[in-house]
Each structure stands twice: as C-alpha cells, then as structure tokens.
Motif scaffolding. Structure first.
Motif, short mmCIF file in Angstrom:
data_model
loop_
_atom_site.label_atom_id
_atom_site.label_comp_id
_atom_site.label_asym_id
_atom_site.label_seq_id
_atom_site.Cartn_x
_atom_site.Cartn_y
_atom_site.Cartn_z
N ASN A 1 0.82 -1.20 0.00
CA ASN A 1 0.00 0.00 0.00
C ASN A 1 0.86 1.25 0.00
N HIS B 1 -10.20 -8.55 8.46
CA HIS B 1 -10.81 -7.63 7.48
C HIS B 1 -12.33 -7.75 7.48
N ASP C 1 -6.91 -0.80 7.31
CA ASP C 1 -7.41 -2.18 7.42
C ASP C 1 -8.24 -2.26 8.69
N HIS D 1 -7.31 -1.62 -1.42
CA HIS D 1 -6.85 -2.80 -0.69
C HIS D 1 -7.59 -4.05 -1.16
N ASP E 1 2.45 -4.86 4.84
CA ASP E 1 1.95 -4.25 3.60
C ASP E 1 1.62 -2.76 3.79
N HIS E 2 1.81 -2.26 5.01
CA HIS E 2 1.56 -0.83 5.28
C HIS E 2 2.81 -0.10 5.77
N HIS F 1 -1.04 1.24 10.49
CA HIS F 1 -0.78 0.13 11.42
C HIS F 1 0.47 -0.61 10.97
ZN LIG Z 1 -3.23 -4.47 4.66
#
Ligand SMILES: [Zn+2]
Ligand SMILES: [Zn+2]
Length: 460
Positions: A22, A379, A173, A401, A87-88, A83
């Motif tokens: 992301n 999620h 997320d 996302h 992936d962030h 967070h």
């Molecule tokens: Zn994520």
C-alpha cells in the motif's frame, strides 16, 4: 501535475487493484500527504538491475515505486502509517531516504518502525510523531484526526482527513471486533459523528468484500485453540502471525489452562513481543520462557509459538520441519497447529512444509480442518462494510486494498447502501474527489522496486 486549492485528489501508487504494498497519496493546495508505505511478496517475473536481466528469482522484498512523489518531495507534507502490518509499514526503511518527510503513527506502530529503522541506521534521521486516538494533527494543508478501529494487530487507526475542499474518511485495514482483547476497541458513535459533519469520500478496505456475514472476534478463538491443544500427547507448536498480539494472549491462556509453558520461536515474534511490551499492550500475566528451555522441558509441558505459518524459508517452523532448529527437535506425537490462513500464492510452500512435518510423524491441524475456529480474519466481511457505510454515509465510495474482483464487489455493496457514487480504479489512476468527482486513468507511471544487495532495483 499539482493540485490547487479547489482540488482534493486521491492517487494510489500501490495497493489498489492488488493486495499488498500500500502506498496512497492525497493531494490538495500544492501539497501531498502519504498514507502507508508497505511491501509485498514477489510474483513470477523478471528483474532488471543495472541492465542485468535475471531470468528467475526476484528480490524477496518488493514495494511500490514512489518516483512520482520522490520527484516532488518538497510537496510531500508527511507520511502516516495506519498500522504495523508489513503491507503498510514495510517499505519505510527502504524508501524514506527518497522521501525525507516526518512520519506520524500510533504507539505500537512507532515501536515496530523504530526497530526497522535501527537496522538501516536511520533511527535518528527519521522524525517520528506518536499520535493517540482522537488526536488531531495539522499536516500541510490537511487536518488529520486519528480514529480508533479494530484489526488483527494492536493500535490500528482509521483517519479523518479534513481539507477546506472536502473531507475523506480513510478506513485503513479494519474489522468490527466487539472484543479485540488487546488495545482500544471502537464505537459506532465515532463514525456516526463523521456523517453529521459530512464525508465527501470514504476510501476503504476491500479484502473480504466478497465474503458474506461478519468476521469472527479474536475472543472467539480460545475454545478452538484449547480443544486443539488439550489432547496433544507431546509438544504443541502454534504457527501464527507474530503481530497478532491478541492471538498470543489467547495462546498464553491456553498454555495456562493445559499446564504448558509458552515460549516464542523466531526473531520476528520476539521483536513483536518486545514492541508490545514497550507500547504497553502486552498482558503482564502472559509469561514466556526462553526458547532454549523449550527443548529441555517434558514434551507435554511445551507450547511454542513459531514463525513460518506461510512456509517461508529460514523461519522457525521450517527449521523444525527440516530438523535443523537449534532449540527444538520435533518428534512423533508432537503437534503443529496453524492458527493462520494461507496468503494467496503461498499455498505450495505451506503444503510442502506440512508434508515434511508429517514425514517426521508430527500431527498437523490447519485452520480448515480444526473442529472449532482457530483463526479469525482481520478484514471486514459484507455485513461489517454495510454497517460502516450506514454510519459514515459518504458521497463517494473509493474501494482500495483488493484485487479487481474484491473492489467491484465492494463498489456494488456501497451502491446498495445508498452511496451515490463509487469510483473504481487502480494504481496510477487519479481519483478527483473535488471540485468535480471523476477519474483520470493512468496519469502516473507505477511499478515495483525490489531491494537487492543493499540497493533499490526496478522489478518488471
Ligand atoms: Zn493491509
Ligand atoms: Zn493489516
């Protein structure tokens, strides 16, 4: 391409049209705000580094190419990390030297970030601002408010991004977990209040937009994990994502209830636990024993939590499966429990791991074949998305996302919930939220960078 004072733009460089890496930009009045900066998994393809063509084998660490914003970094007001999932957050140590902006994030996320930056000798160069829930910060032309929401890691945040031209709710997320076990929960009132103020656009998680119902609470897993542990004759090894501190707490309860000592195997787990302690989100009753003791204890007194639920090389579980772990040698009658799901693309590696565990006579229980739930998604499924749209009531829905399939399902659901407009696009598209909602396709060239031999290389 620079937004003026009438413009409110969203420009994703990574994570829209895919799950992973992301990297989002919001533009207004000559400046940009970046939200998240993550890594992703390699995919089949070729690498060109300094003109060298690699037929096989990509760099194991990959991320979105930030060239667009790196080329105008004087316009970048700041970077917010929602967070601490890879992936962030994972690309910050690799890309920060190209961005050189202040970083804003929550307490636990800051602890993880500091540990990453230290490995790159960047700790004292990167200005990190720790922000609490409900606090507001002015970052360039934006006023940003941090909102409490729940996910599968401590201290996740949604953001309300306010500018004179409009207001954006960026979900990050999330799931709706009534009992997240660790850290702050959420209250519907937070989101209903946003609707009263008026939300121009909601940029929201699509991961499970094709999944009916409601995600399971972290608090609902103890029964299943207890059942999977209590009749085990030998050692119990649980593979899970180390960042899920709530899961570690549940496993500590299971260890107590079954007369076992709990220990952590794998560097990233130890790291996460250290960050949780430093951020004040580790339960003081959850005692851990050193890894070396796990090998000496009677087998029926051992509950080890191990890295490697995705079959990754060099992780604790893989080493145990190969018989090369320095502290624990698995024997017939020991049991491995996968309290995790397979990330798409890792199925073969996990299958191979399970096969080698079984060849050692080790019993394996996966989330699919357990009698009771032993894993919960982080999620939102469709009922949760519906609830959020009913609370926030945005004018425009922007699904992110997710892959195309998830984002299309998400857009359809938003329309069903009465959202007048959904903008569907992918990395490199310019989402014009104000003054006139619309899209410009592929205005920015996007791509992937990899980290290879201490340098960034283009991955094609
Ligand atoms: Zn994520
Ligand atoms: Zn996440």
């Amino acid at each position: 391409m620079t937004p003026d004072h009438n413009d409110l733009w969203f420009l994703p460089l990574g994570g829209t049209g895919e799950i992973g890496m992301n990297l989002n930009l919001y533009g207004h009045d000559g400046q940009w705000l970046m939200v998240d900066c993550g890594v992703t998994f390699p995919r089949p393809g070729r690498v060109i580094a300094d003109g060298t063509v690699h037929g096989r084998g990509e760099p194991p660490v990959q991320m979105a190419d930030p060239a667009f914003i790196a080329d105008r970094r004087e316009q970048l007001a700041g970077l917010i990390i929602t967070h601490a999932h890879e992936d962030h957050i994972g690309a910050v140590p690799y890309l920060w030297p190209l961005l050189q902006c202040p970083v804003y994030t929550s307490r636990f996320t800051a602890e993880i970030l500091r540990r990453k930056l230290a490995e790159f000798d960047l700790l004292h160069r990167v200005p990190i601002h720790v922000v609490d829930v409900d606090e507001r910060r002015t970052i360039g032309p934006f006023e940003v408010q941090w909102l409490a929401l729940t996910h599968s890691i401590p201290d996740p945040n949604a953001l309300m991004i306010r500018a004179p031209a409009g207001r954006i709710f960026h979900s990050g997320d999330w799931k709706l977990d009534e009992e997240p076990l660790v850290g702050h929960g959420y209250t519907p009132g937070t989101f209903k209040a946003l609707a009263e103020e008026g939300v121009t656009a909601m940029v929201c998680d699509s991961t499970n937009a094709t999944v009916a119902g409601h995600s399971m609470s972290e608090s609902a897993l103890e029964k299943g994990l207890l059942a999977a542990t209590e009749d085990a004759p030998g050692r119990v090894i649980v593979a899970c994502f180390g960042s899920n501190i709530a899961r570690l707490h549940t496993l500590a309860n299971v260890a107590r209830a079954t007369g076992r000592y709990m220990g952590l195997l794998g560097r990233s787990l130890v790291n996460m636990c250290g960050a949780a302690k430093a951020a004040g989100v580790w339960n003081a009753d959850d005692h851990l024993i050193p890894p070396a003791h796990l090998g000496y204890l009677p087998r029926e007194e051992v509950l080890a939590v191990a890295t490697g639920s995705q079959g990754e090389p060099r992780t604790a579980l893989r080493r145990m499966a190969m018989g090369s772990h320095p502290d624990v040698e698995l024997e017939p009658g020991d049991r491995v429990i996968f309290s995790a799901r397979a990330i798409p693309g890792n199925e073969d590696a996990i299958e191979a791991l399970i096969t080698s565990l079984k060849e050692r006579g080790v019993e394996v229980i996966t989330a699919e074949d357990a009698d009771l739930p032993i894993h919960a998604s982080g999620h939102p499924a469709r009922d949760e998305l519906r609830a959020m749209y009913q609370w926030v009531q945005p004018t425009i829905a922007i699904p992110v996302h997710g892959e195309a399939e998830h984002m299309e399902a998400h857009a359809g659901l938003a329309r069903e919930c009465g959202v007048p407009r959904a903008l569907l696009g992918r990395n490199g598209d310019l989402f014009m939220i104000r003054p006139v909602p619309g899209m410009r396709r592929q205005v920015v060239e996007t791509g992937r960078l990899g980290w290879e031999k201490g340098a960034l290389v283009r991955v094609v």
